[in-house]
Enzyme design. Structure first.
Site, short mmCIF file in Angstrom:
data_model
loop_
_atom_site.label_atom_id
_atom_site.label_comp_id
_atom_site.label_asym_id
_atom_site.label_seq_id
_atom_site.Cartn_x
_atom_site.Cartn_y
_atom_site.Cartn_z
N PHE A 144 -2.59 -39.30 -53.46
CA PHE A 144 -3.26 -38.05 -52.96
C PHE A 144 -2.63 -37.21 -51.59
O PHE A 144 -2.56 -36.05 -51.54
CB PHE A 144 -4.62 -38.39 -52.42
CG PHE A 144 -4.47 -39.64 -51.28
CD1 PHE A 144 -4.62 -39.05 -50.06
CD2 PHE A 144 -4.55 -40.99 -51.97
CE1 PHE A 144 -4.30 -40.04 -49.16
CE2 PHE A 144 -4.52 -41.56 -50.66
CZ PHE A 144 -4.41 -41.28 -49.40
N TYR B 120 11.35 -50.21 -21.67
CA TYR B 120 11.27 -51.05 -22.87
C TYR B 120 10.38 -52.14 -22.90
O TYR B 120 9.61 -52.15 -23.93
CB TYR B 120 12.79 -51.53 -23.38
CG TYR B 120 12.82 -51.98 -24.64
CD1 TYR B 120 13.19 -50.97 -25.54
CD2 TYR B 120 12.55 -53.07 -24.84
CE1 TYR B 120 13.10 -51.19 -26.90
CE2 TYR B 120 12.53 -53.57 -26.18
CZ TYR B 120 13.10 -52.64 -27.36
OH TYR B 120 12.72 -52.97 -28.69
N ARG C 38 -11.85 -36.38 -51.69
CA ARG C 38 -12.02 -38.01 -51.64
C ARG C 38 -12.80 -38.27 -53.00
O ARG C 38 -13.95 -38.55 -53.09
CB ARG C 38 -12.89 -38.22 -50.44
CG ARG C 38 -12.26 -37.96 -48.94
CD ARG C 38 -11.19 -39.12 -48.64
NE ARG C 38 -10.10 -39.20 -49.19
CZ ARG C 38 -8.78 -39.86 -48.70
NH1 ARG C 38 -9.20 -40.65 -47.50
NH2 ARG C 38 -7.98 -39.79 -48.98
N LYS D 106 -8.77 -41.45 -34.18
CA LYS D 106 -10.05 -41.07 -34.34
C LYS D 106 -11.00 -41.10 -32.98
O LYS D 106 -10.66 -40.55 -32.23
CB LYS D 106 -10.38 -41.79 -35.43
CG LYS D 106 -10.20 -41.57 -36.83
CD LYS D 106 -8.82 -42.25 -37.22
CE LYS D 106 -8.24 -41.97 -38.79
NZ LYS D 106 -7.00 -42.35 -38.84
N PHE E 245 -10.85 -48.56 -48.14
CA PHE E 245 -10.05 -47.41 -47.35
C PHE E 245 -8.47 -47.56 -48.05
O PHE E 245 -8.02 -48.35 -48.30
CB PHE E 245 -9.90 -47.37 -46.13
CG PHE E 245 -9.55 -46.06 -45.49
CD1 PHE E 245 -10.19 -44.95 -45.82
CD2 PHE E 245 -8.30 -46.05 -44.99
CE1 PHE E 245 -9.61 -43.88 -45.29
CE2 PHE E 245 -7.84 -44.85 -44.59
CZ PHE E 245 -8.50 -43.61 -44.74
N THR E 246 -8.17 -46.40 -48.34
CA THR E 246 -6.77 -46.09 -49.02
C THR E 246 -5.77 -46.96 -48.48
O THR E 246 -5.09 -47.90 -49.15
CB THR E 246 -6.39 -44.64 -49.00
OG1 THR E 246 -6.43 -44.23 -47.70
CG2 THR E 246 -7.47 -43.67 -49.99
N ASP F 19 -12.24 -53.03 -39.21
CA ASP F 19 -11.82 -51.61 -39.02
C ASP F 19 -12.56 -51.01 -38.09
O ASP F 19 -13.46 -50.57 -38.46
CB ASP F 19 -11.51 -51.10 -40.57
CG ASP F 19 -10.88 -49.75 -40.36
OD1 ASP F 19 -10.78 -49.06 -39.16
OD2 ASP F 19 -10.40 -49.41 -41.22
C1 P61 Z 1 -8.40 -40.01 -42.09
F1 P61 Z 1 -6.45 -39.28 -46.60
N1 P61 Z 1 -7.93 -42.03 -41.44
O1 P61 Z 1 -9.61 -40.26 -42.27
P1 P61 Z 1 -3.90 -44.29 -39.69
N2 P61 Z 1 -8.90 -47.16 -41.61
C2 P61 Z 1 -9.94 -46.10 -41.33
C3 P61 Z 1 -9.27 -44.68 -41.32
O2 P61 Z 1 -10.05 -43.81 -41.49
C4 P61 Z 1 -7.55 -44.58 -41.33
C5 P61 Z 1 -7.00 -45.62 -41.27
C6 P61 Z 1 -7.73 -47.11 -41.43
C7 P61 Z 1 -7.32 -40.96 -41.93
C8 P61 Z 1 -6.24 -40.56 -42.10
C9 P61 Z 1 -5.83 -40.67 -43.34
O3 P61 Z 1 -6.13 -41.78 -47.37
C10 P61 Z 1 -5.75 -41.49 -46.13
O4 P61 Z 1 -3.87 -44.29 -38.08
C11 P61 Z 1 -11.38 -46.19 -41.58
O5 P61 Z 1 -4.11 -43.32 -40.49
O6 P61 Z 1 -2.56 -45.23 -40.23
C12 P61 Z 1 -7.22 -43.21 -41.30
O7 P61 Z 1 -5.13 -45.19 -39.93
C13 P61 Z 1 -5.78 -45.53 -41.04
C14 P61 Z 1 -6.02 -39.73 -44.40
C15 P61 Z 1 -5.38 -42.15 -44.02
C16 P61 Z 1 -5.98 -40.21 -45.69
C17 P61 Z 1 -5.33 -42.09 -45.39
O8 P61 Z 1 -8.21 -38.79 -42.16
#
Ligand code: P61
Length: 467
Positions: free
Chosen positions: A451, A74, A384, A260, A126-127, A217
Site C-alpha cells: 500500500f 554515543y 485501509r 503516536k 497490523f501491517t 502494542d
Molecule cells: C499509522 F499505513 N502506524 O497508523 P512505526 N503498531 C501500530 C501502529 O499504528 C503503527 C506501528 C505499530 C502508522 C504508520 C504506518 O500500514 C502502515 O513507528 C498500532 O510506524 O514503525 C504505525 O509503528 C508501527 C502507516 C505504519 C501505515 C504502517 O499511520
C-alpha cells in the site's frame, strides 16, 4: 454515553505553519503523478493532512526545550535514563530498549520470541506487526471478536479478544507453539477501537493458565485508557494515567511507536519484564538500530519522548484529543456519511463499501475514495482495505478483508475545529457525487507493505473490469 463533554484544547498556539491551497486542476495532476496513491503525494500539495497521526503531532514548548538538552554521547546519554524513568513511571515495564520507531521494536521482538512454525494470535492484524511476525517464521491468527468486522456494530469495545477463539487456537496448535498473544491498544485496523480492561484481565487469566505471554502494542494506549475511563463500568473515577499503568501491568512486554500517543516526530521502544528477553534484545539492537542506550535515536529525541510520555497520559490532553476526533465524526454522522461505529479515537474511518456500494472490492473502493477526496479539496486520507491487507504469504492470494475503509486520521494538537468543518464539508461533496466515482486498477505492486508504494490508474466509466 461519554462521561465528559467539554473538550476545549488545554493549550494555546505559540507557533504556526502556513498551509498551501491548490486548485482542482493542480490536485488532479498531482494525484495522477502519485499513481492515485495518497502515500505518493508531495506534502506541499496537501492542504489538510489526515494521512496519519504518526509523527505528525505538535510538540509542546517543554518538548522543544527538551531538544536543547540533548546529550549526544554515543553511550550512556542522560536522555536515555530520563526515558527509562518515564517508561517505568508511566508504563511500569522493567526493561527498555529504544528503537528508531515502532517497527524497529517489532523486528527485534519478533526475532527473539518467534520460531519458524509458531502461531501468533492477536486482536486483528497490523501491517508492520504482522509482517515482522511472518518474517520471523510465524503465522498471525486473528482472535478479535466478530463485532470488530462489522462497521455498523456499536459495541463499545470492539478491540476485545474472543477468548473462545483463543482457546480453539491453543487446542489446535498447543500452547508451546504460541510464543505470545499480540494485543494492540487501540486496534488501528478495526477503526481505532479499544479493548476493555475486563477483557484484558480475562485474557491474562487464560494465558497465565497456559503459560503464554501477552505482548502489548501500546502505540495508542492512552487513548484506549481514556475509552475505558469513559465507558467501562467502575472505571469512571480513575485517571487515564492509572488505567494506562494497569493495562501495562497485565502484559509481559511491549512494542511502542512513540510517534503516536507519545507526541514525538520520531522514536519508539521495546519494553519487557523478562531479563532474558531484555538481554537478547540488547544484543540484537546493536545489529539493527544502534547502541542499547540510543537505539537509532538522537539524545534529544529520547528527551522529547520522555516528556511526551508524561504529557500523553494527562486527562485534559487526552479528552481534548479524542474530543476533536469525535467532533469530526459526529459532523459526518449528521451528514449521513457511513463511518465505522463507534468512532475511533485517533481518526474517523469512512466505510467505503457503504459509501461506494456500486464498486466491487477488486476495484479498490477505499483507494479510489481517498483519491477522490484529495482531488476534491486537498484533504489527504489513507486507504485501509484490500490494498493494505495484501496477500497470503503462502498462497499469494489477495486477502479480502471485511473492512474496506478510508482513514481520516487526526494528528494531535495540530488542526482546529474549523479544519474539521472543512474536512466534513469535503467528504459531503464527494458523497453527493458518489455514483459517478469509478474504481482503480493496480498497475504496480511492491513485494512488501504494498500500500505504501503501489500505483493505480482510473478505470474508465463503463469499462468491462468494473466487476
Ligand atoms: C499509522 F499505513 N502506524 O497508523 P512505526 N503498531 C501500530 C501502529 O499504528 C503503527 C506501528 C505499530 C502508522 C504508520 C504506518 O500500514 C502502515 O513507528 C498500532 O510506524 O514503525 C504505525 O509503528 C508501527 C502507516 C505504519 C501505515 C504502517 O499511520
Amino acid at each position: 454515553m461519554a462521561r465528559s463533554s467539554a473538550w476545549a484544547e488545554p493549550f494555546k498556539i505559540k507557533m504556526v505553519e502556513p498551509l498551501t491551497m491548490t486548485t482542482r486542476e493542480q490536485r488532479e495532476k498531482a494525484m495522477e503523478e502519485a499513481g492515485y496513491n495518497t502515500f505518493l503525494l508531495k506534502s506541499e500539495d496537501v492542504y489538510i493532512d489526515l494521512l496519519t497521526d504518526s509523527g505528525t503531532s505538535a510538540m509542546s514548548d517543554r518538548q522543544w526545550a527538551g531538544l536543547m538538552l540533548g546529550d549526544e554521547a554515543y553511550a550512556g546519554s542522560r536522555n536515555y535514563y530520563h526515558l527509562e524513568d518515564a517508561v517505568k513511571r508511566y508504563y511500569g515495564y522493567k526493561h527498555l530498549v529504544p528503537t528508531h520507531q515502532g517497527r524497529g521494536a517489532e523486528n527485534i521482538l519478533s526475532r527473539i520470541l518467534i520460531k519458524p512454525g509458531d502461531i501468533v494470535p492477536g486482536n486483528m492484524y497490523f501491517t508492520t506487526t504482522k509482517l515482522h511476525q511472518e518474517l520471523a517464521g510465524g503465522t498471525f491468527v486473528d482472535i478479535i471478536i466478530d463485532e470488530a468486522q462489522d462497521p455498523r456494530s456499536n459495541f463499545p469495545f470492539k478491540g476485545n479478544v474472543d477468548l473462545a477463539k483463543l482457546e480453539r487456537v491453543i487446542g489446535e496448535h498447543g500452547a508451546e507453539k504460541i510464543p505470545y498473544v499480540s494485543i494492540a491498544t487501540t486496534v488501528n485496523m478495526a477503526g481505532g477501537q479499544p479493548i476493555a480492561l475486563a477483557n484484558l484481565k480475562a485474557l491474562r487469566a487464560l494465558t497465565a493458565r497456559h503459560g503464554i505471554r501477552i505482548i502489548h502494542d501500546m502505540t495508542r494506549v492512552a487513548e484506549n485508557a481514556y475509552m475505558i475511563q469513559q465507558l467501562e463500568d467502575g472505571q469512571g473515577g480513575r485517571s487515564v494515567a492509572e488505567i494506562v499503568k494497569e493495562i501495562c501491568s497485565l502484559t509481559d512486554g511491549a512494542t511502542m511507536s512513540a510517534k503516536k500517543d507519545a507526541l514525538v516526530n520520531i522514536g519508539g521502544f521495546m519494553a519487557t519484564n523478562e531479563w532474558e528477553v531484555f538481554e537478547e534484545a540488547r544484543n540484537m539492537v546493536v545489529v539493527y538500530e544502534g547502541l542499547h542506550t540510543y537505539g537509532g535515536l538522537a539524545g534529544r529525541d529520547m528527551e522529547a519522548m520522555a516528556i511526551g510520555i508524561e504529557e500523553s497520559v494527562q486527562d485534559d490532553h487526552i479528552r481534548a484529543r479524542v474530543g476533536q476526533v469525535f467532533y469530526l465524526g459526529q459532523k459526518l454522522i449528521d451528514l449521513g456519511i457511513p463511518i465505522v461505529r463507534p468512532m475511533g479515537t485517533h481518526g474517523i474511518f469512512l466505510d467505503a463499501k457503504a459509501f461506494l456500494p456500486h464498486l466491487p472490492q477488486t476495484s479498490f473502493p477505499a483507494q479510489a475514495l481517498a483519491a477522490e477526496l484529495y482531488m476534491e479539496s486537498g484533504v489527504r486520507a489513507m486507504e485501509r482495505g484490500i490494498v493494505s491487507a495484501g496477500r497470503d504469504k503462502t498462497t499469494g492470494e489477495e486477502y479480502r478483508p471485511e473492512l474496506e475503509l478510508v482513514r481520516l486520521t487526526i494528528p494531535r494538537r495540530v488542526y482546529t475545529q474549523a479544519h474539521m468543518d472543512v474536512v466534513a464539508q469535503s467528504v459531503q461533496r464527494v458523497h453527493e457525487r458518489r455514483d459517478r466515482i469509478t474504481g482503480l486498477r493496480m498497475i504496480y505492486e511492491p513485494r512488501y507493505l504494498r500500500f505504501f508504494q503501489a500505483r493505480f490508474e482510473p478505470i474508465e466509466p463503463g469499462a468491462a473490469d468494473q466487476r
